[in-house]
Design a protein around this motif. Structure first.
Motif, PDB file in Angstrom:
ATOM      1  N   ASP A 108      -4.475   5.137  -8.956  1.00 27.76           N
ATOM      2  CA  ASP A 108      -5.731   5.228  -9.700  1.00 27.76           C
ATOM      3  C   ASP A 108      -6.663   6.263  -9.078  1.00 27.76           C
ATOM      4  O   ASP A 108      -7.261   7.082  -9.781  1.00 27.76           O
ATOM      5  N   ARG A 109      -6.801   6.220  -7.755  1.00 23.88           N
ATOM      6  CA  ARG A 109      -7.708   7.165  -7.094  1.00 23.88           C
ATOM      7  C   ARG A 109      -7.174   8.594  -7.134  1.00 23.88           C
ATOM      8  O   ARG A 109      -7.947   9.552  -7.124  1.00 23.88           O
ATOM      9  N   ALA A 110      -5.869   8.720  -7.200  1.00 27.55           N
ATOM     10  CA  ALA A 110      -5.267  10.043  -7.306  1.00 27.55           C
ATOM     11  C   ALA A 110      -5.257  10.546  -8.749  1.00 27.55           C
ATOM     12  O   ALA A 110      -4.952  11.714  -8.987  1.00 27.55           O
ATOM     13  N   ASN A 111      -5.599   9.646  -9.680  1.00 27.91           N
ATOM     14  CA  ASN A 111      -5.515   9.970 -11.111  1.00 27.91           C
ATOM     15  C   ASN A 111      -4.121  10.477 -11.439  1.00 27.91           C
ATOM     16  O   ASN A 111      -3.931  11.525 -12.073  1.00 27.91           O
ATOM     17  N   CYS A 112      -3.167   9.705 -10.982  1.00 25.62           N
ATOM     18  CA  CYS A 112      -1.767  10.113 -11.049  1.00 25.62           C
ATOM     19  C   CYS A 112      -0.928   9.020 -11.712  1.00 25.62           C
ATOM     20  O   CYS A 112      -1.071   7.837 -11.395  1.00 25.62           O
ATOM     21  N   LYS A 113      -0.049   9.409 -12.620  1.00 24.62           N
ATOM     22  CA  LYS A 113       0.881   8.464 -13.222  1.00 24.62           C
ATOM     23  C   LYS A 113       2.003   8.166 -12.221  1.00 24.62           C
ATOM     24  O   LYS A 113       2.362   9.028 -11.417  1.00 24.62           O
ATOM     25  N   PRO A 114       2.569   6.954 -12.263  1.00 25.78           N
ATOM     26  CA  PRO A 114       3.647   6.627 -11.307  1.00 25.78           C
ATOM     27  C   PRO A 114       4.790   7.625 -11.310  1.00 25.78           C
ATOM     28  O   PRO A 114       5.313   7.987 -10.253  1.00 25.78           O
ATOM     29  N   GLU A 115       5.167   8.082 -12.492  1.00 25.00           N
ATOM     30  CA  GLU A 115       6.308   8.998 -12.578  1.00 25.00           C
ATOM     31  C   GLU A 115       5.985  10.393 -12.050  1.00 25.00           C
ATOM     32  O   GLU A 115       6.889  11.227 -11.904  1.00 25.00           O
ATOM     33  N   GLU A 116       4.712  10.635 -11.750  1.00 21.83           N
ATOM     34  CA  GLU A 116       4.308  11.914 -11.179  1.00 21.83           C
ATOM     35  C   GLU A 116       4.182  11.845  -9.660  1.00 21.83           C
ATOM     36  O   GLU A 116       3.712  12.794  -9.037  1.00 21.83           O
ATOM     37  N   ALA A 117       4.611  10.709  -9.077  1.00 25.05           N
ATOM     38  CA  ALA A 117       4.429  10.486  -7.642  1.00 25.05           C
ATOM     39  C   ALA A 117       5.716  10.080  -6.956  1.00 25.05           C
ATOM     40  O   ALA A 117       6.599   9.462  -7.551  1.00 25.05           O
ATOM     41  N   VAL A 118       5.790  10.428  -5.683  1.00 22.39           N
ATOM     42  CA  VAL A 118       6.921  10.052  -4.820  1.00 22.39           C
ATOM     43  C   VAL A 118       6.375   9.253  -3.647  1.00 22.39           C
ATOM     44  O   VAL A 118       5.318   9.590  -3.097  1.00 22.39           O
ATOM     45  N   MET A 119       7.088   8.200  -3.266  1.00 26.29           N
ATOM     46  CA  MET A 119       6.755   7.436  -2.063  1.00 26.29           C
ATOM     47  C   MET A 119       7.832   7.666  -1.024  1.00 26.29           C
ATOM     48  O   MET A 119       9.021   7.455  -1.287  1.00 26.29           O
ATOM     49  N   VAL A 120       7.413   8.123   0.159  1.00 23.87           N
ATOM     50  CA  VAL A 120       8.335   8.351   1.270  1.00 23.87           C
ATOM     51  C   VAL A 120       8.021   7.353   2.370  1.00 23.87           C
ATOM     52  O   VAL A 120       6.887   7.309   2.873  1.00 23.87           O
ATOM     53  N   GLY A 121       8.980   6.519   2.739  1.00 22.64           N
ATOM     54  CA  GLY A 121       8.723   5.526   3.772  1.00 22.64           C
ATOM     55  C   GLY A 121       9.989   5.042   4.436  1.00 22.64           C
ATOM     56  O   GLY A 121      11.104   5.264   3.925  1.00 22.64           O
ATOM     57  N   ASP A 122       9.816   4.345   5.565  1.00 25.91           N
ATOM     58  CA  ASP A 122      10.964   3.885   6.347  1.00 25.91           C
ATOM     59  C   ASP A 122      11.392   2.463   6.021  1.00 25.91           C
ATOM     60  O   ASP A 122      12.433   2.018   6.487  1.00 25.91           O
ATOM     61  N   ARG A 123      10.578   1.756   5.249  1.00 26.05           N
ATOM     62  CA  ARG A 123      10.851   0.335   5.023  1.00 26.05           C
ATOM     63  C   ARG A 123      11.295   0.074   3.586  1.00 26.05           C
ATOM     64  O   ARG A 123      10.582   0.401   2.625  1.00 26.05           O
ATOM     65  N   ILE A 124      12.461  -0.545   3.449  1.00 28.84           N
ATOM     66  CA  ILE A 124      12.935  -0.947   2.125  1.00 28.84           C
ATOM     67  C   ILE A 124      11.971  -1.946   1.505  1.00 28.84           C
ATOM     68  O   ILE A 124      11.612  -1.840   0.324  1.00 28.84           O
ATOM     69  N   ASP A 125      11.533  -2.930   2.293  1.00 27.80           N
ATOM     70  CA  ASP A 125      10.701  -4.005   1.754  1.00 27.80           C
ATOM     71  C   ASP A 125       9.285  -3.543   1.437  1.00 27.80           C
ATOM     72  O   ASP A 125       8.727  -3.862   0.390  1.00 27.80           O
ATOM     73  N   ASN A 126       8.669  -2.793   2.320  1.00 27.07           N
ATOM     74  CA  ASN A 126       7.273  -2.407   2.152  1.00 27.07           C
ATOM     75  C   ASN A 126       7.068  -1.147   1.322  1.00 27.07           C
ATOM     76  O   ASN A 126       6.012  -0.997   0.695  1.00 27.07           O
ATOM     77  N   ASP A 127       8.014  -0.241   1.360  1.00 24.32           N
ATOM     78  CA  ASP A 127       7.830   1.065   0.725  1.00 24.32           C
ATOM     79  C   ASP A 127       8.674   1.248  -0.535  1.00 24.32           C
ATOM     80  O   ASP A 127       8.147   1.601  -1.590  1.00 24.32           O
ATOM     81  N   ILE A 128       9.960   1.025  -0.410  1.00 21.86           N
ATOM     82  CA  ILE A 128      10.878   1.369  -1.494  1.00 21.86           C
ATOM     83  C   ILE A 128      10.814   0.381  -2.655  1.00 21.86           C
ATOM     84  O   ILE A 128      10.645   0.783  -3.819  1.00 21.86           O
ATOM     85  N   ILE A 129      10.924  -0.909  -2.369  1.00 22.96           N
ATOM     86  CA  ILE A 129      10.955  -1.901  -3.451  1.00 22.96           C
ATOM     87  C   ILE A 129       9.680  -1.862  -4.291  1.00 22.96           C
ATOM     88  O   ILE A 129       9.752  -1.768  -5.531  1.00 22.96           O
ATOM     89  N   PRO A 130       8.477  -1.950  -3.697  1.00 21.94           N
ATOM     90  CA  PRO A 130       7.270  -1.929  -4.526  1.00 21.94           C
ATOM     91  C   PRO A 130       7.069  -0.605  -5.257  1.00 21.94           C
ATOM     92  O   PRO A 130       6.611  -0.602  -6.414  1.00 21.94           O
TER      93      PRO A 130
END
Length: 207
Positions: A141-163
């Protein structure tokens, strides 16, 4: 290519941009030496607790001992972090979505990388932590960005990848730190891409 139509790249901090190995080693040393616990036995228990959000805390609880306070002063950037953020920021907006204590922006400033980051969403300031989808929605919301326009990079399957998968972001799992010990268990847990070091991102985006 991964970054087709991508506008924002969001990063976790711990074991993604920042190497926390010395913090973990210090905790293990203080717990084992201070409580006469065999180090190899304790480390094995930590590794078996890989599915726990906090493996060292979980292992310490099994022994009924206290966990030393987190030492931010022992954190260091991974060698490639600064150059990576600098290069990516020339083409993309860069954001942070991380479970962190108060003062995240100042720590990033002290690491001399804050100037490459457009948005910092940290759990302490927001009052909500990963894997809660709300912290990801706040960031979008603060980025004014649609989910499909964003990438999440993280080390945790549970905290980063799944959500991030659930909310519709593209996902990159970087296998560093304790998070590298875990494995996706279901299809919806699978990251879109897997990398073993930060510079592997370049081959995904062509920068």
């Amino acid at each position: 290519m991964l970054m087709n139509k991508i506008k924002w790249i969001f990063f976790d901090i711990g074991s993604t941009l920042v190497d926390e190995s010395a913090v973990y080693e210090n905790r293990i040393k203080e717990i084992t030496q201070g409580n006469n616990i065999d180090r190899n036995e304790f480390v094995a228990k930590v590794e078996r607790a890989q599915t726990s959000p906090k493996p060292i805390v979980s292992a310490a609880e099994d022994y009924g001992v206290k966990v030393p306070a987190w030492r931010h002063d022992l954190e260091v950037l991974y060698p490639d972090t600064k150059e990576l953020l600098q290069r990516l920021s020339q083409k993309y907006k860069i954001g942070i979505i991380a479970n962190q204590d108060f003062g995240t922006e100042q720590r990033l400033t002290d690491f001399n990388v804050y100037q490459y980051i457009n948005l910092v969403i940290a759990s302490a300031e927001e009052g909500v932590a990963k894997p809660d989808l709300r912290i990801f929605q706040i960031a979008l919301d603060r980025a004014n960005c649609k989910p499909e326009e964003a990438v999440m990079v993280g080390d945790r399957i549970d905290n980063d990848i799944i959500p991030a998968n659930k909310i519709g972001m593209k996902t990159v799992w970087i296998r560093q730190g304790f998070g590298a010990l875990s494995e996706p268990q279901m299809i919806d847990e699978a990251p879109g891409f897997i990398i073993d070091k930060l510079t592997d991102i370049y081959k995904l985006i062509g920068v």
